[in-house]
Enzyme design. Structure first.
Site, PDB file in Angstrom:
ATOM      1  N   HIS A  31      85.299  62.312  50.020  1.00  0.00           N
ATOM      2  CA  HIS A  31      85.201  61.097  49.322  1.00  0.00           C
ATOM      3  C   HIS A  31      86.408  60.803  48.205  1.00  0.00           C
ATOM      4  O   HIS A  31      86.742  59.501  48.139  1.00  0.00           O
ATOM      5  CB  HIS A  31      83.726  60.847  48.538  1.00  0.00           C
ATOM      6  CG  HIS A  31      82.656  61.147  49.560  1.00  0.00           C
ATOM      7  ND1 HIS A  31      81.929  62.072  49.249  1.00  0.00           N
ATOM      8  CD2 HIS A  31      82.114  60.151  50.438  1.00  0.00           C
ATOM      9  CE1 HIS A  31      80.820  61.808  50.113  1.00  0.00           C
ATOM     10  NE2 HIS A  31      81.061  60.765  50.974  1.00  0.00           N
ATOM     11  N   SER A 192      81.298  67.565  54.214  1.00  0.00           N
ATOM     12  CA  SER A 192      80.230  66.594  54.401  1.00  0.00           C
ATOM     13  C   SER A 192      79.083  66.814  53.462  1.00  0.00           C
ATOM     14  O   SER A 192      78.891  67.775  53.102  1.00  0.00           O
ATOM     15  CB  SER A 192      79.669  66.733  55.926  1.00  0.00           C
ATOM     16  OG  SER A 192      78.424  66.006  55.936  1.00  0.00           O
ATOM     17  N   ARG A 194      76.054  66.524  54.053  1.00  0.00           N
ATOM     18  CA  ARG A 194      74.971  67.524  54.656  1.00  0.00           C
ATOM     19  C   ARG A 194      75.463  69.021  54.737  1.00  0.00           C
ATOM     20  O   ARG A 194      74.547  69.758  55.139  1.00  0.00           O
ATOM     21  CB  ARG A 194      74.883  66.928  56.146  1.00  0.00           C
ATOM     22  CG  ARG A 194      74.283  65.509  56.261  1.00  0.00           C
ATOM     23  CD  ARG A 194      73.599  64.885  57.143  1.00  0.00           C
ATOM     24  NE  ARG A 194      72.824  63.793  57.238  1.00  0.00           N
ATOM     25  CZ  ARG A 194      73.189  62.583  57.413  1.00  0.00           C
ATOM     26  NH1 ARG A 194      74.680  62.351  58.022  1.00  0.00           N
ATOM     27  NH2 ARG A 194      72.546  61.651  57.368  1.00  0.00           N
TER      28      ARG A 194
HETATM   29  P1  AMP Z   1      79.260  58.958  53.570  1.00  0.00           P
HETATM   30  O1  AMP Z   1      78.861  59.286  51.814  1.00  0.00           O
HETATM   31  O2  AMP Z   1      79.022  60.334  54.191  1.00  0.00           O
HETATM   32  O3  AMP Z   1      78.751  57.778  54.273  1.00  0.00           O
HETATM   33  O4  AMP Z   1      80.858  59.049  53.307  1.00  0.00           O
HETATM   34  C1  AMP Z   1      81.231  57.503  52.899  1.00  0.00           C
HETATM   35  C2  AMP Z   1      82.864  57.670  53.435  1.00  0.00           C
HETATM   36  O5  AMP Z   1      83.561  58.643  52.998  1.00  0.00           O
HETATM   37  C3  AMP Z   1      82.644  57.405  54.809  1.00  0.00           C
HETATM   38  O6  AMP Z   1      83.996  56.283  55.142  1.00  0.00           O
HETATM   39  C4  AMP Z   1      83.125  58.734  55.483  1.00  0.00           C
HETATM   40  O7  AMP Z   1      83.965  58.451  56.727  1.00  0.00           O
HETATM   41  C5  AMP Z   1      84.054  59.450  54.475  1.00  0.00           C
HETATM   42  N1  AMP Z   1      84.160  60.801  54.407  1.00  0.00           N
HETATM   43  C6  AMP Z   1      83.069  61.737  54.353  1.00  0.00           C
HETATM   44  N2  AMP Z   1      83.406  63.058  54.861  1.00  0.00           N
HETATM   45  C7  AMP Z   1      84.676  62.787  54.780  1.00  0.00           C
HETATM   46  C8  AMP Z   1      85.894  63.779  55.312  1.00  0.00           C
HETATM   47  N3  AMP Z   1      85.444  65.142  55.135  1.00  0.00           N
HETATM   48  N4  AMP Z   1      87.093  63.426  55.332  1.00  0.00           N
HETATM   49  C9  AMP Z   1      87.556  62.270  55.116  1.00  0.00           C
HETATM   50  N5  AMP Z   1      86.619  61.235  54.888  1.00  0.00           N
HETATM   51  C10 AMP Z   1      85.322  61.578  54.660  1.00  0.00           C
END
Ligand code: AMP
Length: 296
Positions: A31, A192, A194
């Site tokens: 992020h 992630s 998760r």
């Molecule tokens: P999330 O909070 O999981 O919905 O992620 C928010 C944003 O961060 C989304 O655009 C995801 O694709 C991006 N994101 C999450 N993990 C990664 C990662 N390992 N590399 C690049 N972008 C990420």
């Protein structure tokens, strides 16, 4: 919502460029890389908003909405550390963390939703009914609240990015979507929120996702064009990881997100394909992908 819109309008009136980075929170280095990219794109005088909202409409029944990690204090701390006063860089100008009542004032399910047809038929869309309609709905609302010139999303969620690009173009939002490369741990596991659910044994075996993608890339580099053969090369990586349960391994055109039998340079995306997979470790579901490119 009105306070966020007023802030955005004031920044726009001052001639600043606005960027938005939507997240569910539980922030990690992936992020933060998106936030840095947003800042680079709008410059030190620009205006960067990070939204933190665990969006109920994108979680299905039986998914981890209630259990999803909520770490607001730590998130705010990480974002505050992005500021670099010496360079005149505020890092983040606004953290927009609305309540469900703010985002969905007429209750759930919302009366009005945004959906994008066809692009959700395969990959995660096939296994998470309603998920992408929840994503497009909340991102449309975030666009209306934050009024950005550009928004940064991770290539980690490649199907989400493709669907959001189509929504943005089809509805004429006039917002530039920037895709940021996947940020990985040293052993290849994509970062992630998760990953925090994984036991040490599961964490060790989770490296298989990126290994499967490297196998797909290697087989294309060696000349493979048959999608079944490439998927086979990916699947063979799972022989030695008993804790992993594959949900899908797919190869789709990078633009249409429809599966293909043969990779070729004469395709809707001119030879760009997505190799993608989803894997369960216990109740934790991980996804990863890579872009395969074939030339003439
Ligand atoms: P999330 O909070 O999981 O919905 O992620 C928010 C944003 O961060 C989304 O655009 C995801 O694709 C991006 N994101 C999450 N993990 C990664 C990662 N390992 N590399 C690049 N972008 C990420």
């Amino acid at each position: 919502m009105p306070a966020m819109q007023a802030e955005a309008d004031a920044a726009r009136a001052a001639g600043r460029r606005l960027a938005l980075v939507p997240t569910l929170g539980a922030l990690h280095a992936g992020h933060l890389a998106l936030v840095r990219e947003a800042r680079e794109r709008v410059g030190p005088d620009g205006h960067v908003t990070v939204s933190i909202f665990v969006n109920p409409t994108q979680f299905g029944p039986g998914e981890d909405f209630a259990a999803y990690p909520r770490t607001m204090d730590a998130d705010l701390d990480l974002l505050a550390h992005l500021a670099d006063p010496e360079r005149g860089d505020a890092g983040v100008n606004v953290v927009f963390a609305p309540t469900p009542e703010t985002m969905y004032p007429f209750g759930l399910p919302p009366y009005a939703m945004v959906s994008v047809r066809d692009l959700d038929r395969h990959l995660c869309g096939a296994h998470r009914p309603g998920h992408f309609a929840g994503v497009t709905t909340v991102v449309a609302k975030l666009f209306l609240a934050c009024r950005p010139h550009l928004a940064v999303f991770g290539q980690k969620d490649a199907q989400q990015l493709a669907i959001l690009r189509r929504m943005t173009d089809d509805l004429g939002f006039g917002i530039e979507l920037v895709g940021h490369p996947i940020v990985r741990e040293a052993d290849g596991l994509a970062l992630s929120s998760r990953n925090a659910y994984l036991s040490p044994e599961e964490r060790a075996q989770a490296v298989v996702l990126s290994q499967a993608l490297r196998a797909a890339e290697a087989s294309v580099a060696l000349g493979a064009r048959d999608a079944a053969a490439i998927r086979g090369a990916m699947a063979s990586q799972f022989a030695t990881v008993p804790l992993a349960r594959v949900q899908y391994i797919e190869i789709v055109d990078a633009d249409t997100l429809q599966p293909v039998d043969t990779l070729s340079a004469e395709s809707p995306s001119e030879g760009r394909y997505l190799a993608a997979l989803a894997v369960h470790f216990g109740t934790t579901r991980l996804i990863d992908n890579t872009t395969l490119v074939v030339g003439k």
